[in-house]
Motif scaffolding. Structure first.
Motif, short mmCIF file in Angstrom:
data_model
loop_
_atom_site.label_atom_id
_atom_site.label_comp_id
_atom_site.label_asym_id
_atom_site.label_seq_id
_atom_site.Cartn_x
_atom_site.Cartn_y
_atom_site.Cartn_z
N ALA A 115 -2.54 1.49 -4.66
CA ALA A 115 -1.64 2.64 -4.50
C ALA A 115 -0.17 2.24 -4.38
O ALA A 115 0.69 2.77 -5.08
CB ALA A 115 -2.09 3.43 -3.27
N ILE A 116 0.13 1.31 -3.49
CA ILE A 116 1.53 0.95 -3.26
C ILE A 116 2.14 0.34 -4.52
O ILE A 116 3.27 0.63 -4.90
CB ILE A 116 1.65 -0.01 -2.05
CG1 ILE A 116 1.31 0.75 -0.78
CG2 ILE A 116 3.04 -0.63 -1.96
CD1 ILE A 116 1.28 -0.09 0.48
N MET A 117 1.34 -0.47 -5.20
CA MET A 117 1.85 -1.11 -6.42
C MET A 117 2.12 -0.08 -7.51
O MET A 117 3.08 -0.19 -8.27
CB MET A 117 0.85 -2.17 -6.90
CG MET A 117 0.87 -3.39 -6.05
SD MET A 117 2.54 -4.12 -6.02
CE MET A 117 2.72 -4.41 -4.28
N GLN A 118 1.28 0.95 -7.59
CA GLN A 118 1.53 2.02 -8.57
C GLN A 118 2.90 2.63 -8.30
O GLN A 118 3.72 2.79 -9.19
CB GLN A 118 0.48 3.12 -8.45
CG GLN A 118 -0.86 2.75 -9.01
CD GLN A 118 -1.74 3.99 -9.15
OE1 GLN A 118 -1.32 5.03 -9.62
NE2 GLN A 118 -2.99 3.86 -8.74
N GLY A 153 -0.45 10.10 3.85
CA GLY A 153 -1.43 10.07 2.76
C GLY A 153 -1.18 8.98 1.74
O GLY A 153 -1.86 8.91 0.71
N MET A 154 -0.21 8.12 2.05
CA MET A 154 0.19 7.09 1.09
C MET A 154 -0.94 6.12 0.76
O MET A 154 -0.93 5.47 -0.27
CB MET A 154 1.37 6.33 1.68
CG MET A 154 2.20 5.63 0.69
SD MET A 154 3.74 5.12 1.46
CE MET A 154 3.29 3.57 2.14
N HIS A 155 -1.90 6.02 1.66
CA HIS A 155 -2.95 5.01 1.45
C HIS A 155 -4.30 5.64 1.09
O HIS A 155 -5.33 4.98 1.14
CB HIS A 155 -3.10 4.16 2.72
CG HIS A 155 -1.80 3.57 3.18
ND1 HIS A 155 -1.16 2.56 2.51
CD2 HIS A 155 -0.99 3.91 4.22
CE1 HIS A 155 -0.04 2.27 3.13
NE2 HIS A 155 0.09 3.09 4.16
N ILE A 177 9.35 1.58 0.08
CA ILE A 177 8.10 2.36 -0.04
C ILE A 177 7.23 2.15 1.20
O ILE A 177 6.75 3.12 1.80
CB ILE A 177 7.31 1.95 -1.31
CG1 ILE A 177 8.08 2.35 -2.58
CG2 ILE A 177 5.92 2.55 -1.32
CD1 ILE A 177 7.53 1.78 -3.87
N VAL A 178 7.07 0.90 1.58
CA VAL A 178 6.18 0.59 2.70
C VAL A 178 6.71 1.19 4.00
O VAL A 178 5.94 1.65 4.85
CB VAL A 178 5.98 -0.94 2.83
CG1 VAL A 178 5.17 -1.27 4.07
CG2 VAL A 178 5.28 -1.49 1.60
#
Ligand SMILES: Cc1ncc(COP(=O)(O)O)c(C=O)c1O
Length: 395
Positions: A285-288, A66-68, A59-60
């Motif tokens: 966001a990333i954890m979701q 727009g990921m963040h 993911i990272v």
């Protein structure tokens, strides 16, 4: 310093776990870390599953534009879709993404639910012993905590709950598997609780069950976990991946609102508003993105069961009276003396750090969090045996 009097008061009365942690830090400096057996904090040593770590890296590195950014306050639609599918499959109920709100852990989720439900002076019943933070969460939103003793075996005392209900009762927080006792409530007692609340409902009072299921996947010996959604209509489940995926520092959890709740939209809207205005805005966001697809996964529960078995064996052979935990990663033995603070100090003299039962509203007990290295538990055996022998000599 002009801090709030209420906060100053709460800080004084609340900090047993932290206080013991601080004592432990001092002892570790004095005797060396390997000679102190710290069972104070529910901070798992077990690492998240490998597949989850790989997915996180994917993911990272994906570099999606727009990921963040900010998103809808309830969280990403596709993640809520995944989670609602999981609940639909599990329960057969008509869960949709709208019943799921992503939160900053279970702690954030419980605060959101309480903010959405409570008016000043509303009462929330909590079976005791209890996770002390519930008191502060309830008071954060103008509510009043009403503690109700459980039975001697830590199961729910339905008569006590009935006596505690009055016109101001808005909700009951049920935590199973339970911190600090490790009990998992059975279907019979939960159904009895539900029928009591249904009686109230018939008389025009709606009382919500807030089911804190942070430890839901950490259950031993094949014990079954009754699904509250099938037992009581007005159920709001709050959970997180702090424990089952070993991500406590990442602060990711969610609220699942039962599709059976009548006119649930107002509650859903209120919870989303609370998520925003409590300052969470949205869950990380990333954890979701990470946890949506891991709803069926968990760390290896056998790793915890081995620890449970070892600490239980050590306590029994050392002469302690204790219930074998059915889930979570805490054990709550009886203190040999009623003054549990004094006894915890005795344990410290034998290099063992524990939290007194008063830190959970229950004098005469102490809590050990056994989410630590197995080797540390084994090495602590000698010291528990010593304490046990000292207690025998004195009695
Ligand atoms: C019973 C209980 N509920 C909620 C929480 C908070 O969990 P989270 O890290 O998901 O906020 C904890 C943490 O220890 C807990 O023991």
């Amino acid at each position: 310093m002009a801090i709030s009097k209420k906060i100053a008061e709460s800080m004084k009365s609340s900090s047993w776990i932290r206080a013991m942690f601080e004592v432990g830090e001092g002892l570790k400096r004095l005797y060396g870390e390997e000679n102190i057996f710290d069972f104070t904090l529910g901070n798992p040593v077990i690492e998240p599953p490998e597949a989850l770590k790989k997915e996180l890296i994917r993911i990272v590195s994906s570099n999606v534009k727009g990921m963040h950014r900010y998103m809808s306050n309830s969280g990403y639609e596709e993640v809520r879709e995944d989670i609602s599918k999981f609940h639909k499959e599990n329960t057969g109920l008509a869960f949709t993404k709208d019943h799921i709100i992503m939160t900053v852990g279970a702690a954030g989720g419980i605060n959101v639910v309480l903010k959405a439900l409570l008016d000043p002076g509303d009462e929330v019943i909590v079976p005791c012993p209890f996770f002390i933070e519930f008191k502060f969460y309830i008071e954060n939103h103008g509510g009043v905590i009403i503690l109700v003793d459980t039975r001697e075996d830590f199961h729910l005392d339905i008569d006590n709950i009935e006596k505690a209900i009055n016109k101001k009762t808005k909700a009951i927080i049920i935590n199973s598997p339970h911190n600090p006792t490790g009990i998992v409530y059975n279907e019979k007692e939960l159904k009895e609780l539900a029928s009591l609340l249904m009686e109230k409902r018939k008389k025009g009072q709606r009382i919500f069950i807030i089911s804190d299921e942070a430890y839901k996947k950490i259950i031993y010996d094949g014990i079954s976990f009754p699904n509250f959604f099938h037992i009581y209509e007005d159920t709001i489940v709050v959970t997180s991946h702090s424990k089952d995926l070993a991500l406590p520092g990442e602060r990711i959890g969610y609220i699942a609102i039962s599709p059976l709740i009548k006119n649930a939209q107002a509650l859903i809207d209120a919870a989303i508003f609370a998520n925003r205005t409590l300052g969470f805005i949205n869950a990380p966001a990333i954890m979701q993105r990470l946890v949506g697809k891991f709803q069926k996964n968990s760390v290896d529960i056998m790793d915890y069961q081995k620890r449970r078995d070892m600490i239980y064996e050590i306590l029994i052979e050392s002469g302690f009276e204790v219930m074998k935990p059915m889930g979570a990663f805490y054990i709550f033995p009886k203190s040999p003396i009623l003054d549990d603070i004094k006894f915890v100090r005795t344990l410290q003299k034998h290099h063992i750090l524990a939290v007194p039962g008063v830190g959970f509203g229950k004098q005469g007990y102490f809590r050990l969090a056994y989410c630590v290295d197995l080797d540390m538990i084994e090495r602590s055996r000698k010291y528990f045996n010593e304490v046990g022998n000292a207690v025998k000599r004195e009695s």
